[in-house]
Enzyme design. Structure first.
Site, PDB file in Angstrom:
ATOM      1  N   ASN A   7       2.149  -0.226  -6.690  1.00 59.93           N
ATOM      2  CA  ASN A   7       2.710  -1.473  -5.671  1.00 59.93           C
ATOM      3  C   ASN A   7       3.494  -2.283  -7.359  1.00 59.93           C
ATOM      4  O   ASN A   7       2.064  -2.604  -8.392  1.00 59.93           O
ATOM      5  CB  ASN A   7       1.565  -2.370  -5.330  1.00 59.93           C
ATOM      6  CG  ASN A   7       2.329  -3.683  -4.724  1.00 59.93           C
ATOM      7  OD1 ASN A   7       2.913  -4.643  -5.648  1.00 59.93           O
ATOM      8  ND2 ASN A   7       1.292  -4.119  -3.867  1.00 59.93           N
ATOM      9  N   HIS A  10       3.490  -7.112  -9.815  1.00 59.55           N
ATOM     10  CA  HIS A  10       2.743  -8.110 -10.803  1.00 59.55           C
ATOM     11  C   HIS A  10       4.520  -7.710 -11.839  1.00 59.55           C
ATOM     12  O   HIS A  10       4.097  -8.597 -13.149  1.00 59.55           O
ATOM     13  CB  HIS A  10       2.100  -7.411 -11.098  1.00 59.55           C
ATOM     14  CG  HIS A  10       1.125  -8.013 -10.684  1.00 59.55           C
ATOM     15  ND1 HIS A  10       0.876  -9.309 -10.064  1.00 59.55           N
ATOM     16  CD2 HIS A  10      -0.485  -7.622  -9.613  1.00 59.55           C
ATOM     17  CE1 HIS A  10      -0.054  -9.882  -9.338  1.00 59.55           C
ATOM     18  NE2 HIS A  10      -0.886  -8.754  -9.140  1.00 59.55           N
ATOM     19  N   HIS A  43       4.937  -6.734  -2.070  1.00 53.61           N
ATOM     20  CA  HIS A  43       4.647  -8.117  -0.934  1.00 53.61           C
ATOM     21  C   HIS A  43       5.616  -9.140  -1.500  1.00 53.61           C
ATOM     22  O   HIS A  43       5.225  -9.946  -1.922  1.00 53.61           O
ATOM     23  CB  HIS A  43       3.062  -8.135  -1.113  1.00 53.61           C
ATOM     24  CG  HIS A  43       2.591  -8.975  -0.592  1.00 53.61           C
ATOM     25  ND1 HIS A  43       1.299  -9.341  -0.388  1.00 53.61           N
ATOM     26  CD2 HIS A  43       3.663 -10.032   1.026  1.00 53.61           C
ATOM     27  CE1 HIS A  43       0.664 -10.336   0.497  1.00 53.61           C
ATOM     28  NE2 HIS A  43       1.945 -11.005   0.913  1.00 53.61           N
ATOM     29  N   ARG A  45       5.763 -12.555  -0.556  1.00 51.18           N
ATOM     30  CA  ARG A  45       4.821 -13.197  -0.064  1.00 51.18           C
ATOM     31  C   ARG A  45       5.536 -14.696   0.762  1.00 51.18           C
ATOM     32  O   ARG A  45       7.028 -14.869  -0.025  1.00 51.18           O
ATOM     33  CB  ARG A  45       4.657 -13.766  -1.473  1.00 51.18           C
ATOM     34  CG  ARG A  45       2.917 -12.642  -1.569  1.00 51.18           C
ATOM     35  CD  ARG A  45       2.398 -12.984  -2.758  1.00 51.18           C
ATOM     36  NE  ARG A  45       1.021 -13.879  -2.131  1.00 51.18           N
ATOM     37  CZ  ARG A  45      -0.285 -14.251  -1.751  1.00 51.18           C
ATOM     38  NH1 ARG A  45      -0.307 -13.031  -2.404  1.00 51.18           N
ATOM     39  NH2 ARG A  45      -0.969 -15.212  -0.626  1.00 51.18           N
ATOM     40  N   ARG A  49       6.708 -16.054  -4.904  1.00 48.05           N
ATOM     41  CA  ARG A  49       5.589 -15.684  -6.098  1.00 48.05           C
ATOM     42  C   ARG A  49       6.079 -14.883  -6.957  1.00 48.05           C
ATOM     43  O   ARG A  49       6.275 -15.470  -7.819  1.00 48.05           O
ATOM     44  CB  ARG A  49       3.975 -16.550  -6.399  1.00 48.05           C
ATOM     45  CG  ARG A  49       2.815 -15.197  -5.426  1.00 48.05           C
ATOM     46  CD  ARG A  49       1.460 -15.561  -5.756  1.00 48.05           C
ATOM     47  NE  ARG A  49       1.021 -16.151  -5.148  1.00 48.05           N
ATOM     48  CZ  ARG A  49      -0.298 -16.325  -4.221  1.00 48.05           C
ATOM     49  NH1 ARG A  49      -0.749 -15.663  -5.104  1.00 48.05           N
ATOM     50  NH2 ARG A  49       0.085 -17.561  -3.411  1.00 48.05           N
ATOM     51  N   GLU A  70       5.328  -5.328   2.064  1.00 50.79           N
ATOM     52  CA  GLU A  70       3.353  -6.167   2.523  1.00 50.79           C
ATOM     53  C   GLU A  70       4.363  -7.583   3.139  1.00 50.79           C
ATOM     54  O   GLU A  70       4.977  -8.034   2.378  1.00 50.79           O
ATOM     55  CB  GLU A  70       2.452  -6.074   1.277  1.00 50.79           C
ATOM     56  CG  GLU A  70       2.149  -4.977   1.592  1.00 50.79           C
ATOM     57  CD  GLU A  70       1.326  -5.156   0.057  1.00 50.79           C
ATOM     58  OE1 GLU A  70       1.074  -5.933  -0.421  1.00 50.79           O
ATOM     59  OE2 GLU A  70       0.766  -4.081  -0.765  1.00 50.79           O
ATOM     60  N   THR A 101      -4.751 -11.021  -2.270  1.00 53.16           N
ATOM     61  CA  THR A 101      -4.944 -10.344  -1.049  1.00 53.16           C
ATOM     62  C   THR A 101      -6.426 -10.318  -0.714  1.00 53.16           C
ATOM     63  O   THR A 101      -6.921  -9.525  -1.190  1.00 53.16           O
ATOM     64  CB  THR A 101      -4.152  -9.778   0.099  1.00 53.16           C
ATOM     65  OG1 THR A 101      -2.124  -9.595  -0.146  1.00 53.16           O
ATOM     66  CG2 THR A 101      -4.104  -9.686   1.243  1.00 53.16           C
ATOM     67  N   GLU A 151      -4.324   0.314   6.298  1.00 48.48           N
ATOM     68  CA  GLU A 151      -4.589   0.902   5.513  1.00 48.48           C
ATOM     69  C   GLU A 151      -6.571  -0.192   5.126  1.00 48.48           C
ATOM     70  O   GLU A 151      -5.890  -1.430   5.525  1.00 48.48           O
ATOM     71  CB  GLU A 151      -3.926   0.000   4.593  1.00 48.48           C
ATOM     72  CG  GLU A 151      -3.965  -0.001   2.852  1.00 48.48           C
ATOM     73  CD  GLU A 151      -2.744  -0.228   2.051  1.00 48.48           C
ATOM     74  OE1 GLU A 151      -1.774  -0.519   2.223  1.00 48.48           O
ATOM     75  OE2 GLU A 151      -2.906  -1.159   0.803  1.00 48.48           O
ATOM     76  N   HIS A 190      -6.364  -1.678  -2.612  1.00 49.46           N
ATOM     77  CA  HIS A 190      -6.825  -2.284  -3.404  1.00 49.46           C
ATOM     78  C   HIS A 190      -7.762  -3.217  -3.847  1.00 49.46           C
ATOM     79  O   HIS A 190      -8.614  -2.163  -4.057  1.00 49.46           O
ATOM     80  CB  HIS A 190      -7.130  -4.174  -2.025  1.00 49.46           C
ATOM     81  CG  HIS A 190      -6.817  -5.049  -2.961  1.00 49.46           C
ATOM     82  ND1 HIS A 190      -7.907  -5.970  -3.948  1.00 49.46           N
ATOM     83  CD2 HIS A 190      -5.999  -6.004  -2.529  1.00 49.46           C
ATOM     84  CE1 HIS A 190      -7.111  -7.179  -3.783  1.00 49.46           C
ATOM     85  NE2 HIS A 190      -6.195  -7.533  -3.185  1.00 49.46           N
TER      86      HIS A 190
END
Ligand code: PXP
Length: 237
Positions: A7, A10, A43, A45, A49, A70, A101, A151, A190
């Site tokens: 992922n 970030h 993801h 969003r 962001r 996602e 999340t 998941e 996660h």
């Protein structure tokens, strides 16, 4: 062996801190592939962001492993997903005020909305995964909706310490057996990191782990010395 979905949200978080062009998650995805990533996860969003629409478009063109998007059950993002067609879509809950999340999708309370989203994605050929807490009634309903995978949210396991962690692992194993028994693929993610990933990766039939924060954190640390050395070399020219 479980596949690793990296992922890269970030990387985009750092870019958006300056609203500039670097670091580019597209570059990070290519480097993750070179490192052996089996998938790239992002993801998109609703509040944009970190990952932006452009990232989704370019990654669809450039990622050669599985692209996993996602997304929340939000019509605008669902429209984009259906246009761009990632290989897999993972439906997640989303709250504007959350840092990340926070829990699994509540399919029991939002059955109609989730079912509509699943149908829209599946109709255009996207594999659908639901991000769920290790809860038997949620998993049962996921199976009724005909999704490809579940998941499991490993956040509680990752937060727990000592004996409590072992209990959380037992809960994850029971949920995993249920998912496999219902004929769905087993994914998890996660809060997984270099200290806690091994027991989750060892769960029988674990197919895919999605890991972001700890890999991006480690990448910053292992890259810092080289980055400073390169800047010093330029200054000393
Ligand atoms: N899986 C899902 C569904 C997520 O929402 C996230 C966080 O974006 C992850 C995995 C990765 O979590 P982490 O960044 O803690 O590794």
């Amino acid at each position: 062996m479980a596949e690793l979905g990296v992922n890269i949200d970030h990387v985009a978080t750092v870019r958006e801190a300056r609203r500039t062009h670097e670091p580019d998650p597209v570059w990070a995805a290519a480097l993750a592939e070179l490192g052996g990533a089996d998938g790239i996860t992002i993801h998109l969003r609703e509040d944009r962001r970190h990952i932006q629409d452009r990232d989704l478009d370019v990654l669809r063109e450039t990622v050669s492993v599985k692209l996993n998007l996602e997304l929340a059950c939000d019509e605008g993002v669902l429209d984009l997903a259906c246009q761009v067609r990632p290989d897999q879509a993972t439906l997640v809950p989303e709250k504007r005020e959350e840092v990340t999340t926070e829990g699994g999708l509540d399919v029991v309370s939002n059955r109609d909305a989730v079912a509509r989203a699943v149908d829209r994605l599946r109709d255009v050929g996207i594999d659908v995964s639901l991000f769920l807490d290790p809860d038997a009634s949620q998993i049962e309903l996921a199976s009724q909706l005909g999704v490809h995978a579940v998941e499991l949210h490993t956040g509680q396991y990752a937060l727990a310490k000592g004996e409590q962690r072992q209990q959380e692992l037992t809960t994850l194993v029971a949920a995993s057996n249920q998912i496999i028994g219902l004929g769905m693929a087993l994914h998890a993610g996660h809060g997984l990191n270099y200290q806690n990933v091994t027991p989750v990766a060892a769960i029988a039939s674990m197919h895919e782990l999605n890991i972001g924060h700890s890999i991006v954190s480690r990448a910053i640390m292992v890259g810092m010395e080289r980055a400073v050395r390169e800047m010093k070399a330029l200054i000393s020219k």
